[in-house]
Motif scaffolding. Structure first.
Motif, PDB file in Angstrom:
ATOM      1  N   LEU A 191       0.988  -1.405   0.188  1.00  0.00           N
ATOM      2  CA  LEU A 191       0.040   0.320  -0.266  1.00  0.00           C
ATOM      3  C   LEU A 191       0.888   1.432  -0.209  1.00  0.00           C
ATOM      4  CD1 LEU A 191      -2.898   1.623   0.375  1.00  0.00           C
ATOM      5  CD2 LEU A 191      -2.494   1.604   2.769  1.00  0.00           C
ATOM      6  N   LEU A 192       2.070   1.284   1.059  1.00  0.00           N
ATOM      7  CA  LEU A 192       2.533   2.597   0.802  1.00  0.00           C
ATOM      8  C   LEU A 192       3.426   2.407  -0.576  1.00  0.00           C
ATOM      9  CD1 LEU A 192       4.555   2.245   4.284  1.00  0.00           C
ATOM     10  CD2 LEU A 192       2.809   3.298   3.843  1.00  0.00           C
ATOM     11  N   PHE A 193       3.928   1.618  -1.494  1.00  0.00           N
ATOM     12  CA  PHE A 193       4.467   1.753  -2.663  1.00  0.00           C
ATOM     13  C   PHE A 193       3.569   2.030  -3.394  1.00  0.00           C
ATOM     14  CE2 PHE A 193       6.151   0.847  -6.566  1.00  0.00           C
ATOM     15  CZ  PHE A 193       7.342   1.395  -6.254  1.00  0.00           C
ATOM     16  N   ILE A 194       2.456   1.837  -3.162  1.00  0.00           N
ATOM     17  CA  ILE A 194       1.482   1.779  -3.968  1.00  0.00           C
ATOM     18  C   ILE A 194       0.812   3.567  -4.311  1.00  0.00           C
ATOM     19  CG2 ILE A 194      -0.986   1.696  -5.351  1.00  0.00           C
ATOM     20  CD1 ILE A 194      -0.308  -1.112  -4.801  1.00  0.00           C
ATOM     21  N   ILE A 195       0.526   3.839  -3.321  1.00  0.00           N
ATOM     22  CA  ILE A 195       0.547   5.403  -2.416  1.00  0.00           C
ATOM     23  C   ILE A 195       1.215   6.428  -3.086  1.00  0.00           C
ATOM     24  CG2 ILE A 195      -0.470   6.931  -1.188  1.00  0.00           C
ATOM     25  CD1 ILE A 195      -2.625   5.120  -1.123  1.00  0.00           C
ATOM     26  N   LEU A 207       3.686   5.911  -6.085  1.00  0.00           N
ATOM     27  CA  LEU A 207       3.476   5.581  -6.996  1.00  0.00           C
ATOM     28  C   LEU A 207       2.248   6.586  -7.987  1.00  0.00           C
ATOM     29  CD1 LEU A 207       4.890   4.355  -9.613  1.00  0.00           C
ATOM     30  CD2 LEU A 207       2.811   2.526  -9.303  1.00  0.00           C
ATOM     31  N   GLY A 208       1.295   6.510  -6.807  1.00  0.00           N
ATOM     32  CA  GLY A 208      -0.372   7.811  -7.072  1.00  0.00           C
ATOM     33  C   GLY A 208       0.925   9.463  -6.863  1.00  0.00           C
ATOM     34  N   PHE A 209       1.761   9.366  -6.166  1.00  0.00           N
ATOM     35  CA  PHE A 209       1.930  11.572  -6.654  1.00  0.00           C
ATOM     36  C   PHE A 209       3.009  10.660  -7.452  1.00  0.00           C
ATOM     37  CE2 PHE A 209       0.179  10.249  -1.834  1.00  0.00           C
ATOM     38  CZ  PHE A 209       0.005  12.414  -1.058  1.00  0.00           C
ATOM     39  N   GLY A 210       3.677   9.859  -7.621  1.00  0.00           N
ATOM     40  CA  GLY A 210       4.625   9.818  -8.898  1.00  0.00           C
ATOM     41  C   GLY A 210       4.403  10.378  -9.732  1.00  0.00           C
ATOM     42  N   ILE A 211       2.738   9.899 -10.142  1.00  0.00           N
ATOM     43  CA  ILE A 211       2.268   9.636 -11.765  1.00  0.00           C
ATOM     44  C   ILE A 211       1.681  11.163 -11.548  1.00  0.00           C
ATOM     45  CG2 ILE A 211      -0.438   8.507 -12.455  1.00  0.00           C
ATOM     46  CD1 ILE A 211       0.429   6.181 -12.170  1.00  0.00           C
ATOM     47  N   ILE A 263      -6.250  10.475   0.981  1.00  0.00           N
ATOM     48  CA  ILE A 263      -7.865   9.947   1.663  1.00  0.00           C
ATOM     49  C   ILE A 263      -7.821   8.490   1.221  1.00  0.00           C
ATOM     50  CG2 ILE A 263      -9.875  10.440   1.825  1.00  0.00           C
ATOM     51  CD1 ILE A 263     -10.381  12.554   0.656  1.00  0.00           C
ATOM     52  N   VAL A 264      -7.399   7.982  -0.159  1.00  0.00           N
ATOM     53  CA  VAL A 264      -7.577   6.907  -0.809  1.00  0.00           C
ATOM     54  C   VAL A 264      -6.491   6.400   0.586  1.00  0.00           C
ATOM     55  CG1 VAL A 264      -6.243   4.754  -2.132  1.00  0.00           C
ATOM     56  CG2 VAL A 264      -8.124   7.536  -2.817  1.00  0.00           C
ATOM     57  N   TYR A 265      -4.614   6.366   0.580  1.00  0.00           N
ATOM     58  CA  TYR A 265      -4.760   6.298   2.181  1.00  0.00           C
ATOM     59  C   TYR A 265      -5.278   5.910   3.268  1.00  0.00           C
ATOM     60  CZ  TYR A 265      -0.648   5.416   5.007  1.00  0.00           C
ATOM     61  OH  TYR A 265       0.270   5.127   6.278  1.00  0.00           O
ATOM     62  N   THR A 288      -7.415   1.855   7.143  1.00  0.00           N
ATOM     63  CA  THR A 288      -9.099   1.873   8.550  1.00  0.00           C
ATOM     64  C   THR A 288      -9.243  -0.045   7.702  1.00  0.00           C
ATOM     65  OG1 THR A 288      -8.146   3.410   8.623  1.00  0.00           O
ATOM     66  CG2 THR A 288     -10.519   2.651   8.952  1.00  0.00           C
ATOM     67  N   ALA A 289      -9.179   0.161   7.102  1.00  0.00           N
ATOM     68  CA  ALA A 289     -10.316  -0.900   5.957  1.00  0.00           C
ATOM     69  C   ALA A 289      -9.236  -2.288   6.577  1.00  0.00           C
ATOM     70  CB  ALA A 289     -10.213  -0.962   4.529  1.00  0.00           C
ATOM     71  N   MET A 290      -7.707  -2.240   6.442  1.00  0.00           N
ATOM     72  CA  MET A 290      -6.655  -3.381   6.373  1.00  0.00           C
ATOM     73  C   MET A 290      -6.565  -2.772   8.126  1.00  0.00           C
ATOM     74  SD  MET A 290      -4.187  -1.895   3.358  1.00  0.00           S
ATOM     75  CE  MET A 290      -2.953  -3.480   4.789  1.00  0.00           C
ATOM     76  N   GLY A 291      -6.966  -2.057   9.474  1.00  0.00           N
ATOM     77  CA  GLY A 291      -7.173  -2.409  10.268  1.00  0.00           C
ATOM     78  C   GLY A 291      -5.949  -1.805  10.867  1.00  0.00           C
ATOM     79  N   GLY A 292      -4.968  -1.096   9.857  1.00  0.00           N
ATOM     80  CA  GLY A 292      -3.686  -0.851  10.386  1.00  0.00           C
ATOM     81  C   GLY A 292      -2.888   0.271  11.089  1.00  0.00           C
ATOM     82  N   LEU A 293      -4.248   1.067  11.255  1.00  0.00           N
ATOM     83  CA  LEU A 293      -4.153   2.689  11.417  1.00  0.00           C
ATOM     84  C   LEU A 293      -4.450   2.830  12.809  1.00  0.00           C
ATOM     85  CD1 LEU A 293      -4.990   5.848  10.391  1.00  0.00           C
ATOM     86  CD2 LEU A 293      -7.636   5.132  11.266  1.00  0.00           C
ATOM     87  N   ASN A 294      -2.471   3.398  13.603  1.00  0.00           N
ATOM     88  CA  ASN A 294      -2.438   3.451  14.854  1.00  0.00           C
ATOM     89  C   ASN A 294      -1.939   4.438  14.973  1.00  0.00           C
ATOM     90  OD1 ASN A 294      -0.759   3.515  16.906  1.00  0.00           O
ATOM     91  ND2 ASN A 294       1.150   2.189  16.178  1.00  0.00           N
TER      92      ASN A 294
END
Length: 348
Positions: free
Chosen positions: A98-102, A104-108, A140-142, A147-153
């Protein structure tokens, strides 16, 4: 949970391998990608309001950030596959992807901006509001995906203390948005001299690699190592005099990656220390613009605090060479990263 060192096998697989892959892929891609950019005439147009001597850089290929993005991506994929084959794939793999994809999205977003500048010949690229809205959407997508993955700390580590501030979600979400968009644009502003953003971010990436090792965040450890290796490879082509620029493609990707690694480990506030150069560059622009507008309204004539902003241009106007500015800014970053890591190590 916290450790002072990792065993040799984890270090070899988690750091050395992605570092070397990122380095090798970026170095090799440069031999093909840069001539291709020349052939397509994807040269950077230099803005007239910058230092006049920068005009000689006009035509230098841009979008070179693609080189290290590919290097980091391949390193991440190879290491993930190796861990999977070895049965060491962890639940953190999804979050790391997810981190890399997000990022990458900024790179796009940056690539789109570069494409408009280079191909469409609109030197300002995307408008400020377009960039902001796209960056906000990705942030917001990140947050939603995390949150959906249960990883929001929502825990935020306070520098030089052992305190972790667990923020309420309603406060944490806008805080993350501010950090994310702020860091992305700060790194973008820093990318104004040959090798500056890449040199500073190599050191910042190494800080996150050491921090991830300390907190036993193996995934971030590998990602940060891959980033450091790829950027060192990129510096071979980007150091003064640059044969290629990273463009917004690279700077937005790097800004997002730095922010995401910090957010993932709760090191949001540490960014002020390790990313001091980014912060200073941004602050110089804010102060310069605000003071100019204020004095123009009050006196009818705009006045300046710095000879030129961002800050690196001010030092250029003070007759500092590009090499000296990059050296001083990099050394400053190295010292502050060492201070930040010492704070983590001693208080951990």
């Amino acid at each position: 949970m916290k450790i002072t060192m990792m065993d040799l096998e984890v270090i070899a697989k988690g750091a050395l391998l992605p570092f070397l892959i990122g380095l090798a892929v970026t170095l090799i891609s440069g031999t093909v990608f840069i001539p291709w950019l020349h052939k397509l005439k994807f040269g950077q147009e230099i803005r007239e309001e910058g230092p006049k001597w920068h005009q000689k850089k006009s035509g230098t290929p841009t979008m070179g950030g693609i080189m290290f993005i590919v290097g980091i991506g391949i390193a991440a994929i190879v290491c993930t596959v190796m861990f999977a084959v070895g049965g060491n794939l962890t639940a953190n793999t999804g979050k790391l992807a997810l981190l890399f994809i997000i990022a990458l999205g900024f790179g796009i977003i940056g690539f789109t901006d570069d494409y408009i500048k280079v191909v469409k010949k609109r030197n300002l690229g995307l408008t400020a509001i377009q960039k902001f809205l796209l960056q906000l959407l990705l942030t917001i997508v990140y947050i939603a995906a995390l949150t959906a993955m249960g990883g929001l700390n929502t825990a935020v580590k306070i520098p030089f203390t052992s305190i972790e501030w667990v923020m309420p979600v309603w406060l944490y979400i806008p805080f993350v948005m501010f950090v994310m968009i702020g860091v992305v644009n700060a790194v973008n502003l820093t990318d104004g001299l040959d090798g500056l953003a890449s040199s500073v971010t190599v050191i910042v990436s190494l800080f996150f690699a050491f921090a991830a090792a300390f907190f036993e965040e193996h995934g971030i450890f590998g990602l940060a190592a891959a980033s450091a290796g790829a950027l060192i490879g990129f510096l071979v082509y980007n150091k003064y005099p640059a044969r290629v620029f990273m463009g917004d493609t690279g700077s937005l990707f790097l800004g997002a990656l730095v922010a995401l690694m910090a957010i993932d480990m709760g090191l949001h506030i540490y960014l002020i220390i390790v990313g001091f150069v980014y912060f200073a560059e941004t602050l110089s622009v804010i102060l310069q613009t605000s003071y100019f507008k204020y004095t123009k309204k009050k006196y009818g004539e705009g006045r300046r605090i710095f000879k030129m902003s961002p800050l690196h241009h001010h030092f250029e106007m003070c007759s500092w060479s590009e090499k000296k500015i990059v050296g001083v800014f990099s050394l400053t970053t190295l010292i502050l990263c060492a201070v930040a890591y010492a704070a983590i190590f001693m208080l951990g």
